[in-house]
Enzyme design. Structure first.
Site, PDB file in Angstrom:
ATOM      1  CB  SER A  31      -0.929   0.012   1.214  1.00  0.00           C
ATOM      2  OG  SER A  31      -0.180   0.122   2.394  1.00  0.00           O
ATOM      3  CB  THR A  69      -2.333   5.418   3.146  1.00  0.00           C
ATOM      4  OG1 THR A  69      -3.107   5.321   1.965  1.00  0.00           O
ATOM      5  CG2 THR A  69      -1.765   6.800   3.276  1.00  0.00           C
ATOM      6  CB  THR A  76      -0.691   6.238  -0.190  1.00  0.00           C
ATOM      7  OG1 THR A  76      -1.547   5.112  -0.350  1.00  0.00           O
ATOM      8  CG2 THR A  76      -1.085   7.285  -1.215  1.00  0.00           C
ATOM      9  NE  ARG A  97      -7.928   7.564  -5.833  1.00  0.00           N
ATOM     10  CZ  ARG A  97      -7.490   7.319  -4.605  1.00  0.00           C
ATOM     11  NH1 ARG A  97      -6.208   7.111  -4.398  1.00  0.00           N
ATOM     12  NH2 ARG A  97      -8.317   7.265  -3.591  1.00  0.00           N
ATOM     13  CB  THR A 123      -4.858   5.343   6.355  1.00  0.00           C
ATOM     14  OG1 THR A 123      -5.543   4.980   7.553  1.00  0.00           O
ATOM     15  CG2 THR A 123      -3.431   5.707   6.697  1.00  0.00           C
ATOM     16  N   GLY A 124      -7.155   5.226   4.329  1.00  0.00           N
ATOM     17  CA  GLY A 124      -8.492   4.800   3.920  1.00  0.00           C
ATOM     18  C   GLY A 124      -8.859   5.440   2.596  1.00  0.00           C
TER      19      GLY A 124
HETATM   20  N1  GLY Z   1      -5.752   7.213   1.323  1.00  0.00           N
HETATM   21  C1  GLY Z   1      -5.070   6.812   0.203  1.00  0.00           C
HETATM   22  C2  GLY Z   1      -5.785   6.954  -1.060  1.00  0.00           C
HETATM   23  O1  GLY Z   1      -7.003   6.952  -1.086  1.00  0.00           O
HETATM   24  O2  GLY Z   1      -5.140   7.076  -2.071  1.00  0.00           O
END
Ligand code: GLY
Length: 355
Positions: free
Chosen positions: A86, A211, A229, A239, A262-263
């Protein structure tokens, strides 16, 4: 409580490592504040790499080194870990099979910030973000131009896809849909199911998100933070998540503290969540309460349009006094973080919203 967005399951890490304690000598530099102790450093990672990372940062802090160096060197440890799908090297690629990294850094003392987004081929995006912060008048560089910038500063280009990640990506690609041409022919579909059963649970799981955040306060009360991340697994190329967005994935205020997310980044961007956490702490909330406040704020917004939807965020925060906290959306386990101060290393368990 059900989540309504398919393939965006909350990726709840289960590193399963127990808390350990390290005792440190020569702690005369450490100051006790109201409830906490400074210097201190935390990460949202609670595996062995997370521990190694903050031990690296702690070595710098305990010698009176720079808090910005401490968070950068700590984050680098997680970024170069090939097993972490991640963050950084070995991170899960986008839907074209290309690893694109996002990272940000913020120095509370100067209120300066730097970030990179969609950076390819560089293992340590947070170090590139630091150069953007310290050696340019800009805050964010993206894509091929961020890579060109990194090359100019001597960063080595490397393939970020490990063999393990490449295989995982190919298998995830095959399993993504039974209506495209990836995977075995129709008459072998049952074999495909049997085969995937032998690979071990989760072996080819797509990390929806992961992340890491590293936040620290030094003995002078100066604060810095990093969020880094590889972003959403199988994301659309280009993105950008919340991690490089100041006020979303990371915010630091030297008078207050630092917060990291994070998330699923989309929800964090739309709610300016870490800035909100800092504002709550400024109003007197503890880091733990402020993380919970941010989750509630997000849920309140979504409730108006879909009462069943709970996005998958985890927030961590510290304040200037060395207090810390973390909370996540309802999930398999309560939010945790790893931290070190003069009392040693520990894994702290925070809260899960509504539990
Ligand atoms: N929190 C990391 C992402 O959505 O890219």
């Amino acid at each position: 409580m059900t989540k309504k967005i398919s393939r965006r399951h909350f990726f709840n890490r289960s590193f399963g490592l127990g808390a350990g304690m390290l005792l440190f000598k020569n702690m005369a530099f450490s100051k006790s504040t109201e409830n906490g102790k400074i210097p201190m450093i935390i990460t949202s990672h609670t595996n062995q790499t997370g521990q190694k990372a903050i031990e690296m940062g702690w070595e710098i802090l305990k010698k009176g080194g720079s808090v910005v160096d401490a968070v950068e060197k700590a984050a680098n440890v997680i970024e170069v870990d090939p097993k972490d799908r991640s963050v950084g090297y070995g991170g899960f690629p986008n839907e074209e099979g290309i690893v694109q990294l996002d990272a940000s850094i913020m120095d509370g003392k100067t209120y300066n910030a730097g970030a990179v987004a969609c950076l390819e081929n560089i293992k340590t995006p947070s170090s590139v973000a630091r150069i953007v912060m310290e050696r340019t008048d800009h805050v964010m560089l993206v894509g091929q131009d961020a890579l060109r910038f990194a090359r100019k500063w001597g960063f080595k280009e490397e393939n970020l896809m490990t063999e393990e990640t490449r295989k995982a990506w190919l298998r995830a690609r095959e399993k993504m849909s039974d209506r495209d041409d990836w995977g075995p022919p129709d008459h072998l579909k049952d074999l495909k199911k049997k085969e995937s059963g032998t690979e071990g649970a989760g072996a080819f799981e797509v990390p929806a998100h992961g992340t890491t955040n590293v936040l620290a306060v030094d003995a002078n009360g100066d604060i810095a933070g990093i969020t880094t991340t590889s972003g959403l697994g199988n994301k659309i190329p280009g993105r950008v998540g919340d991690s490089p967005i100041i006020g979303a994935g990371l915010y630091v205020d030297n008078e207050v503290g630092a917060a990291g997310a994070t998330g699923r980044g989309e929800d964090v961007i739309k709610s300016c969540a870490t800035y909100y956490i800092i504002m709550r702490m400024k109003q007197g909330r503890t880091p733990q309460q402020a993380c919970e406040d941010a989750l509630k704020m997000i849920v309140e917004k979504y409730k108006k349009v879909n009462p069943d939807f709970f996005p998958g965020e985890k927030f961590v925060a510290i304040n200037k006094k060395g207090n810390f906290g973390c909370s996540n959306m309802p999930g398999r386990r309560k939010a945790r973080l790893s931290m070190i101060n003069a009392d040693g290393f520990k894994i702290y368990t925070g809260t899960s919203l509504f539990s």
